[in-house]
Design a protein around this motif. Structure first.
Motif, PDB file in Angstrom:
ATOM      1  N   THR A 191       4.018   9.362   8.531  1.00 13.47           N
ATOM      2  CA  THR A 191       2.910  10.156   9.179  1.00 13.47           C
ATOM      3  C   THR A 191       3.250  10.716  10.627  1.00 13.47           C
ATOM      4  N   ILE A 226      -0.655  13.293   5.571  1.00 16.03           N
ATOM      5  CA  ILE A 226      -0.117  12.971   4.362  1.00 16.03           C
ATOM      6  C   ILE A 226      -0.998  12.737   3.235  1.00 16.03           C
ATOM      7  N   ASN A 232      -2.882   9.390   4.792  1.00 19.52           N
ATOM      8  CA  ASN A 232      -2.948   9.242   6.107  1.00 19.52           C
ATOM      9  C   ASN A 232      -3.111  10.241   7.026  1.00 19.52           C
ATOM     10  N   THR A 233      -3.266  10.215   8.358  1.00 18.55           N
ATOM     11  CA  THR A 233      -3.213  10.993   9.382  1.00 18.55           C
ATOM     12  C   THR A 233      -2.736  10.727  10.701  1.00 18.55           C
TER      13      THR A 233
END
Length: 451
Positions: A191, A226, A232-233
């Motif tokens: 990420t 993502i 996720n971030t």
């Protein structure tokens, strides 16, 4: 066979609590922002807000060359990455081999020696400014940007490496082979790599092809997002109270673990499906939006529709007997439902288009909800870091992941919801774009973040 009835299907989705119309998007954004703040303070939160100890470089200096390593899945890649006069990353001499441990058991020394063997030929070619290493396995990142391995996936048989520092292990292996390297080795996850890749590929004014900048504007911050198998971030944060970090001049990247956000907009079928997963009671948002779960979740919902006689067709029992539906097969079905192919499409005869339409309709509701959740996370992150509204300096959102790119309806719906959330009161400039070779180019930018 019952006729296709959109109102009946919508009522079914509302009754079981998975219709997107029951979600207040702006309230959801505020809830995510609260969880972000609590996670940064070290309080009880569904968002871990993990510090990376990496500061994204403001300007990528021309003429710099770094070694980028990417370890994930089945392959290990190594490449010299050169930054040209426009700050663009150019990969040179890329080498690829099997990820150590995927072909059989290796001990820790063997593991690091294999990586060193890939790196040394490139390191001998030119002077480098640093090594960036995207390592896509669970790590505890240390304050010097090294990573202590917490676990491997089952494909990698190298248990001796667990608990060891990856950067230190590589440095020692290089020295053991007669190549002393004293420069930085920066570990990062995928990420963070996506975020940093956005720095190398998205211009400060938001253009994907980098343009001239006669005004010396730094550009807005970059977010890594993502949406593939998982969710996720990551973003640059100036204040992380739980580690006593406070630096507006040099914020560090935080990995949010937003797939674990505790979504309260869940219905009965979500709870039932969650109880069948390997990690029940967690990763609620990921289970509603990411590629590992969209197929199985939709299958569970379709089974309930059959049990409630909302959908009926001759081979209903075969669908009820299905133990699993991979997201890729569901995606293939939604792209070409009339082809009557695949584990889902092949269940319907040419005379059962009404049932086929009902399956497509319910699938689109699940997709739309996942897109709404995804957009809310991104909107909350933009809101967190966007302190100005300069139209020429947008927040840059770098995206990686097949669910975003190819799952039918997902990208369009995310971008539509995101625009509405960010432009409701006044224009909040942003640009969202997929990035290529994120792990490699992100690792290269990371190498320049430490001196």
């Amino acid at each position: 066979m019952n006729k296709f009835n959109a109102d009946e299907l919508t009522d079914f989705a509302r009754y079981y609590g998975f219709h997107y119309a029951g979600i207040n998007p702006h309230a959801l954004v505020k809830e995510i922002l609260v969880e972000i703040e609590r996670g940064l303070e070290g309080k009880n939160s569904s968002l871990a807000m993990i510090p990376s100890y990496i500061t994204p470089v403001t300007h990528i200096p021309a003429g710099k060359t770094v070694l980028a390593l990417d370890a994930g899945g089945t392959n290990l890649r190594a490449s010299l990455v050169y930054f040209n006069e426009n700050g663009e990353a150019v990969a040179q001499g890329t080498r690829k081999t099997a990820m150590p441990g995927t072909g059989g058991h290796v001990n820790a020394d063997q593991f690091f020696n294999i990586i060193a063997d890939e790196a040394i030929p490139l390191l001998k070619e030119t002077k480098i400014e640093g090594i960036g290493f995207t390592f896509s396995y669970p790590m505890e990142i240390t304050s010097d940007a090294d990573g202590i391995l917490l676990a491997f996936s089952k494909e990698v048989d190298a248990p001796d490496v667990i608990g060891k520092s990856i950067g230190k292990g590589l440095r020692d292996a290089l020295a053991g082979k007669g190549f002393k390297y004293d420069g930085p080795i920066v570990l990062l996850n995928d990420t963070v790599a996506t975020l940093l890749s956005g720095l190398a590929t998205i211009s400060p004014d938001g253009e994907i092809t980098r343009t001239r900048n006669d005004f010396g504007v730094d550009g807005g911050p970059v977010i890594g997002f993502i949406l593939g198998t998982g969710f996720n971030t990551a973003y640059p944060e100036a204040i992380i109270k739980k580690i006593n970090f406070n630096s507006h001049a040099s914020p560090q990247i935080v990995v949010c673990e937003t797939g674990n956000f505790n979504v309260r907009y869940r219905g009965q079928l979500d709870v039932e499906y969650d109880n069948t997963t390997k990690n029940p009671g967690g990763y609620f948002l990921e289970k509603a939006a990411a590629g590992a779960y969209l197929g199985p979740l939709t299958l569970h919902i379709l089974k309930q529709a059959i049990k409630d006689k909302i959908i009926q067709f001759k081979k209903s029992d075969e669908l009820l007997a299905m133990s699993h539906l991979e997201t890729r097969y569901l995606n293939e079905f939604t792209h070409a439902p009339l082809s009557a192919q695949g584990p889902l499409g092949s269940l319907f005869t040419a005379k059962e288009s009404e049932a086929l339409a009902a399956v497509q309709y319910l699938t689109s509701i699940v997709t739309e909800r996942g897109a709404l959740f995804s957009a809310a996370v991104v909107a909350a992150t933009v809101t967190r870091i966007s302190h100005s509204y300069e139209p020429f300096s947008p927040v840059r959102i770098a995206v990686e992941g097949t669910t975003y790119m190819i799952y039918k309806g997902m990208r369009r719906a995310i971008e539509s919801h995101l625009h509405q959330m960010l432009y409701m009161n006044k224009p909040r400039p942003y640009v969202i774009s997929p990035v290529e070779q994120a792990s490699l180019f992100g690792a290269a930018v990371a190498a320049l973040s430490k001196k």
